[in-house]
Scaffold this motif. Structure first.
Motif, PDB file in Angstrom:
ATOM      1  N   CYS A 227       1.011  -1.073   0.379  1.00 35.21           N
ATOM      2  CA  CYS A 227       0.009  -0.235   0.095  1.00 35.21           C
ATOM      3  C   CYS A 227       1.145   1.563  -0.221  1.00 35.21           C
ATOM      4  CB  CYS A 227      -0.670   0.214   1.018  1.00 35.21           C
ATOM      5  SG  CYS A 227      -2.435  -0.902   1.243  1.00 35.21           S
ATOM      6  N   LYS A 228       2.020   0.913   0.038  1.00 36.76           N
ATOM      7  CA  LYS A 228       3.525   2.010   0.115  1.00 36.76           C
ATOM      8  C   LYS A 228       3.428   2.516  -1.037  1.00 36.76           C
ATOM      9  CE  LYS A 228       5.639   1.238   4.850  1.00 36.76           C
ATOM     10  NZ  LYS A 228       6.878   1.208   5.586  1.00 36.76           N
ATOM     11  N   LYS A 229       3.633   1.714  -2.101  1.00 34.23           N
ATOM     12  CA  LYS A 229       3.744   1.954  -3.542  1.00 34.23           C
ATOM     13  C   LYS A 229       2.627   2.853  -4.206  1.00 34.23           C
ATOM     14  CE  LYS A 229       6.182  -2.314  -3.193  1.00 34.23           C
ATOM     15  NZ  LYS A 229       6.329  -4.265  -3.859  1.00 34.23           N
ATOM     16  N   LEU A 230       3.391   3.569  -5.005  1.00 31.50           N
ATOM     17  CA  LEU A 230       2.336   4.872  -5.746  1.00 31.50           C
ATOM     18  C   LEU A 230       1.274   5.117  -4.568  1.00 31.50           C
ATOM     19  CD1 LEU A 230       1.763   2.949  -8.992  1.00 31.50           C
ATOM     20  CD2 LEU A 230       3.529   4.699  -8.209  1.00 31.50           C
ATOM     21  N   TYR A 231       1.535   5.529  -3.289  1.00 31.38           N
ATOM     22  CA  TYR A 231       0.581   5.729  -2.511  1.00 31.38           C
ATOM     23  C   TYR A 231      -0.890   7.132  -2.547  1.00 31.38           C
ATOM     24  CZ  TYR A 231      -1.924   7.102   1.998  1.00 31.38           C
ATOM     25  OH  TYR A 231      -2.765   7.821   2.958  1.00 31.38           O
ATOM     26  N   PRO A 232       0.418   7.812  -3.402  1.00 30.72           N
ATOM     27  CA  PRO A 232      -0.899   8.949  -3.561  1.00 30.72           C
ATOM     28  C   PRO A 232      -1.953   8.519  -5.097  1.00 30.72           C
ATOM     29  CG  PRO A 232       1.058   9.664  -3.495  1.00 30.72           C
ATOM     30  CD  PRO A 232       1.434   8.705  -3.324  1.00 30.72           C
ATOM     31  N   ILE A 233      -1.992   7.583  -5.688  1.00 29.48           N
ATOM     32  CA  ILE A 233      -2.395   7.397  -7.179  1.00 29.48           C
ATOM     33  C   ILE A 233      -3.587   6.475  -6.349  1.00 29.48           C
ATOM     34  CG2 ILE A 233      -2.409   5.610  -8.821  1.00 29.48           C
ATOM     35  CD1 ILE A 233       0.506   6.427  -9.683  1.00 29.48           C
ATOM     36  N   THR A 238      -9.266   5.264  -4.725  1.00 20.23           N
ATOM     37  CA  THR A 238     -10.046   4.176  -3.504  1.00 20.23           C
ATOM     38  C   THR A 238     -10.903   5.731  -3.566  1.00 20.23           C
ATOM     39  OG1 THR A 238      -8.033   2.833  -3.206  1.00 20.23           O
ATOM     40  CG2 THR A 238     -10.023   3.795  -1.570  1.00 20.23           C
ATOM     41  N   ILE A 239     -10.805   6.888  -3.461  1.00 22.34           N
ATOM     42  CA  ILE A 239     -11.590   7.444  -3.408  1.00 22.34           C
ATOM     43  C   ILE A 239     -12.606   7.705  -4.354  1.00 22.34           C
ATOM     44  CG2 ILE A 239     -12.077  10.540  -2.642  1.00 22.34           C
ATOM     45  CD1 ILE A 239      -9.332  10.254  -1.790  1.00 22.34           C
ATOM     46  N   ILE A 240     -11.856   7.950  -6.046  1.00 23.49           N
ATOM     47  CA  ILE A 240     -13.317   7.929  -6.787  1.00 23.49           C
ATOM     48  C   ILE A 240     -14.333   6.621  -6.824  1.00 23.49           C
ATOM     49  CG2 ILE A 240     -13.213   7.905  -8.905  1.00 23.49           C
ATOM     50  CD1 ILE A 240     -10.751   9.195  -9.352  1.00 23.49           C
ATOM     51  N   LEU A 241     -13.727   5.808  -6.382  1.00 20.86           N
ATOM     52  CA  LEU A 241     -14.313   4.042  -6.494  1.00 20.86           C
ATOM     53  C   LEU A 241     -15.640   4.506  -5.104  1.00 20.86           C
ATOM     54  CD1 LEU A 241     -11.399   1.314  -6.555  1.00 20.86           C
ATOM     55  CD2 LEU A 241     -13.141   1.660  -7.989  1.00 20.86           C
ATOM     56  N   MET A 288     -13.087  -0.343   3.665  1.00 20.97           N
ATOM     57  CA  MET A 288     -12.266  -0.673   3.463  1.00 20.97           C
ATOM     58  C   MET A 288     -11.219  -0.153   3.313  1.00 20.97           C
ATOM     59  SD  MET A 288      -9.408  -2.940   3.947  1.00 20.97           S
ATOM     60  CE  MET A 288      -9.791  -4.066   2.993  1.00 20.97           C
ATOM     61  N   SER A 289     -10.494  -0.586   2.191  1.00 23.64           N
ATOM     62  CA  SER A 289      -9.890   0.362   1.528  1.00 23.64           C
ATOM     63  C   SER A 289      -9.715   1.347   2.305  1.00 23.64           C
ATOM     64  CB  SER A 289      -9.501  -0.309   0.183  1.00 23.64           C
ATOM     65  OG  SER A 289      -9.916  -1.254   0.089  1.00 23.64           O
ATOM     66  N   LEU A 290     -10.248   2.736   1.411  1.00 15.97           N
ATOM     67  CA  LEU A 290      -9.693   3.937   1.817  1.00 15.97           C
ATOM     68  C   LEU A 290      -9.083   4.306   3.610  1.00 15.97           C
ATOM     69  CD1 LEU A 290     -10.329   6.489   1.228  1.00 15.97           C
ATOM     70  CD2 LEU A 290     -12.694   6.488   1.348  1.00 15.97           C
ATOM     71  N   TYR A 291     -10.467   3.428   4.596  1.00 16.90           N
ATOM     72  CA  TYR A 291      -9.664   3.272   5.918  1.00 16.90           C
ATOM     73  C   TYR A 291      -8.354   2.639   6.412  1.00 16.90           C
ATOM     74  CZ  TYR A 291      -9.821   2.090  10.709  1.00 16.90           C
ATOM     75  OH  TYR A 291      -9.215   1.310  11.901  1.00 16.90           O
ATOM     76  N   TYR A 292      -8.863   1.779   5.760  1.00 15.12           N
ATOM     77  CA  TYR A 292      -6.478   1.022   5.525  1.00 15.12           C
ATOM     78  C   TYR A 292      -5.448   2.522   5.337  1.00 15.12           C
ATOM     79  CZ  TYR A 292      -3.211  -1.792   6.316  1.00 15.12           C
ATOM     80  OH  TYR A 292      -2.035  -2.354   6.269  1.00 15.12           O
ATOM     81  N   LEU A 293      -6.187   3.172   3.801  1.00 15.31           N
ATOM     82  CA  LEU A 293      -4.756   3.712   3.281  1.00 15.31           C
ATOM     83  C   LEU A 293      -4.927   5.490   4.538  1.00 15.31           C
ATOM     84  CD1 LEU A 293      -5.625   3.137  -0.309  1.00 15.31           C
ATOM     85  CD2 LEU A 293      -3.701   2.954   0.530  1.00 15.31           C
ATOM     86  N   LEU A 294      -6.335   5.644   4.504  1.00 19.30           N
ATOM     87  CA  LEU A 294      -6.464   6.880   5.071  1.00 19.30           C
ATOM     88  C   LEU A 294      -5.193   6.860   6.540  1.00 19.30           C
ATOM     89  CD1 LEU A 294      -9.321   8.833   4.587  1.00 19.30           C
ATOM     90  CD2 LEU A 294      -7.377   8.917   3.734  1.00 19.30           C
ATOM     91  N   SER A 295      -5.571   6.014   7.084  1.00 19.44           N
ATOM     92  CA  SER A 295      -4.880   5.205   9.027  1.00 19.44           C
ATOM     93  C   SER A 295      -3.382   4.938   8.283  1.00 19.44           C
ATOM     94  CB  SER A 295      -5.377   4.226   8.967  1.00 19.44           C
ATOM     95  OG  SER A 295      -6.743   4.109   9.337  1.00 19.44           O
ATOM     96  N   MET A 296      -3.185   5.028   7.573  1.00 23.08           N
ATOM     97  CA  MET A 296      -1.423   4.556   7.364  1.00 23.08           C
ATOM     98  C   MET A 296      -0.636   6.133   7.439  1.00 23.08           C
ATOM     99  SD  MET A 296      -1.119   2.179   4.002  1.00 23.08           S
ATOM    100  CE  MET A 296       0.822   2.397   3.327  1.00 23.08           C
ATOM    101  N   LYS A 297      -1.955   7.460   6.982  1.00 24.44           N
ATOM    102  CA  LYS A 297      -1.298   8.710   7.060  1.00 24.44           C
ATOM    103  C   LYS A 297      -1.599   9.012   8.499  1.00 24.44           C
ATOM    104  CE  LYS A 297       2.088   9.305   4.190  1.00 24.44           C
ATOM    105  NZ  LYS A 297       4.035   9.961   4.487  1.00 24.44           N
ATOM    106  N   LEU A 298      -2.507   8.715   9.280  1.00 24.22           N
ATOM    107  CA  LEU A 298      -3.307   9.012  10.277  1.00 24.22           C
ATOM    108  C   LEU A 298      -3.587   8.675  11.336  1.00 24.22           C
ATOM    109  CD1 LEU A 298      -4.920  11.961  11.002  1.00 24.22           C
ATOM    110  CD2 LEU A 298      -7.486  10.778   9.623  1.00 24.22           C
ATOM    111  N   LYS A 299      -3.346   8.811  12.714  1.00 24.26           N
ATOM    112  CA  LYS A 299      -3.835   8.122  13.458  1.00 24.26           C
ATOM    113  C   LYS A 299      -5.343   9.127  15.010  1.00 24.26           C
ATOM    114  CE  LYS A 299      -1.110   6.520  17.679  1.00 24.26           C
ATOM    115  NZ  LYS A 299       0.182   6.280  18.640  1.00 24.26           N
ATOM    116  N   ILE A 300      -6.083   8.065  14.857  1.00 24.55           N
ATOM    117  CA  ILE A 300      -7.119   9.238  15.402  1.00 24.55           C
ATOM    118  C   ILE A 300      -6.668   8.337  16.399  1.00 24.55           C
ATOM    119  CG2 ILE A 300      -8.316   9.222  12.934  1.00 24.55           C
ATOM    120  CD1 ILE A 300     -10.118   7.058  14.378  1.00 24.55           C
TER     121      ILE A 300
END
Length: 379
Positions: A227-233, A238-241, A288-300
């Motif tokens: 998930c780190k690879k090409l993270y912005p893409i 994922t947001i669009i999906l 779930m993918s969006l939650y996981y990707l956002l959590s990689m950069k955001l600690k709540i």
């Protein structure tokens, strides 16, 4: 006034959150603290989901519609998907970390789920008795209907089945590939059963997420690194999906009836729901993918979320009681509630203000039961 709740929810989620700098990652993405915090938030969103269905759902009698919470009408099942995903993930990790994890697994894991389910169901039985409504045991093999005593009980048999499958596959057979196979086959069986007897799509459109949680836990390092690879893409796609699938999932069934010029009947309506459920399943994966990707950069995490995360199951089961006490009806339209609160912001406040402390107290009892059932550690 209702939009104050939107602000409150945003503050609840982001207060105390920490963003990772460039080239830094949240290594605690699936930690107990972060997971419980987010599940606390999910439980609150589920409460808003059910409140919205009692105030502004499009299928309500127009005289009962009070606008303001429309965004939550279909927001429940993605939250449940996260619950099941985290359950599968957590069970797998705990099983690998604790040698005696499966000792007394069934009573330790299942009774604290069954007890609040039974207690809250008894409240609905009392409601029916009080309003002279028929009290009958539902035949699970009856096609259609399924007017359960507890309107929110569906999650409990699904969760208990997943626990049982996990115990058989990973506790008794003791092989990961067998455990995964058992959970996969059992999940497929559950979905087929629900479709065969025409259970509502919410009974089965998130069940697969338990298995997904197990798979992500098993291959956690590989999954995280990929998930780190090409993270912005990845994040953008994922947001669009999520946006596209959310829209399609909400409207696919209706479009099916319109395009084919099919008049709504109970049978055609269920076929339309099944078509929508396909996209709901896809949406849960994207969410779930969006939650996981956002959590990689955001600690709540903050004290309120951590507090709410301690009794998510109880909050899920309890809040509906107060919705039926103060909503437009009790269980069924035409059945008078205790008191009808027409003002949506006040209705929301009353439901949460009563449900949260009651859920917390019930959770204390559940925890005592669970603690008493756990095997005693050798001195």
């Amino acid at each position: 006034m209702i939009y104050i709740w939107y602000v409150a929810l945003a503050v609840l989620l982001v207060y105390g959150a920490k963003f990772c700098a460039k080239n830094e990652w949240n290594d605690e993405i699936m930690s107990f603290d972060q997971t419980k915090s987010f599940l606390g938030f999910c439980a609150v969103i589920i409460a808003f989901h059910h409140i919205s269905q009692a105030t502004c759902a499009p299928w309500l009698n127009p005289k009962y519609i009070r606008p303001g919470l429309e965004i939550f009408v279909t927001a429940g099942y993605p939250m449940v998907a996260i619950f099941l995903f985290c359950s599968g993930f957590g069970l797998y990790k705990s099983a690998k970390a604790k040698p005696d994890f499966f000792k007394r697994f069934i009573p330790v894991r299942m009774l604290p789920v069954i007890i609040p389910a039974v207690l809250t169901t008894l409240v609905y039985v009392y409601f029916r008795y009080m309003r002279k409504m028929p009290i009958k045991v539902v035949n699970p093999f009856k096609v259609g209907g399924h007017d359960t005593l507890n309107p929110y009980i569906w999650y409990i048999p699904c969760m208990l089945l997943m626990y049982l499958l996990f115990y058989i596959g990973f506790g008794l057979l003791k092989k990961d590939w067998l455990g995964i196979l058992v959970v996969a086959l059992g999940t497929a069986g559950w979905i087929i059963f629900c479709i065969r007897f025409r259970y509502g799509t919410w009974w089965f459109n998130t069940a697969h997420m338990f298995l997904i949680g197990i798979l992500v836990a098993k291959y956690e390092k590989k999954f995280f690194e990929s998930c780190k690879k090409l993270y912005p893409i990845r994040l953008t796609i994922t947001i669009i999906l999520c946006l596209v699938l959310r829209y399609v999932a909400d409207n696919a069934g209706g479009y099916y009836l319109q395009v084919n010029n099919i008049q709504w009947t109970e049978a055609s309506g269920y076929r339309a729901d099944l078509i929508g459920s396909i996209f709901q399943v896809l949406y849960t994966l994207a969410f779930m993918s969006l939650y996981y990707l956002l959590s990689m950069k955001l600690k709540i995490g903050n004290p309120v979320l951590r507090f709410l995360g301690k009794f998510t199951l109880e909050l899920y089961l309890v809040h509906g009681i107060f919705i039926h006490m103060f909503g437009y009806c009790m269980i069924k339209e035409g059945i008078k509630p205790i008191y009808y609160i027409k003002d949506v912001p006040l209705f929301t406040l009353v439901v949460l203000a009563l449900a949260i402390p009651v859920s917390f107290l019930l959770s204390l009892f559940d925890k005592k039961v669970g603690k008493a059932l756990r095997p005693k550690k050798a001195k």
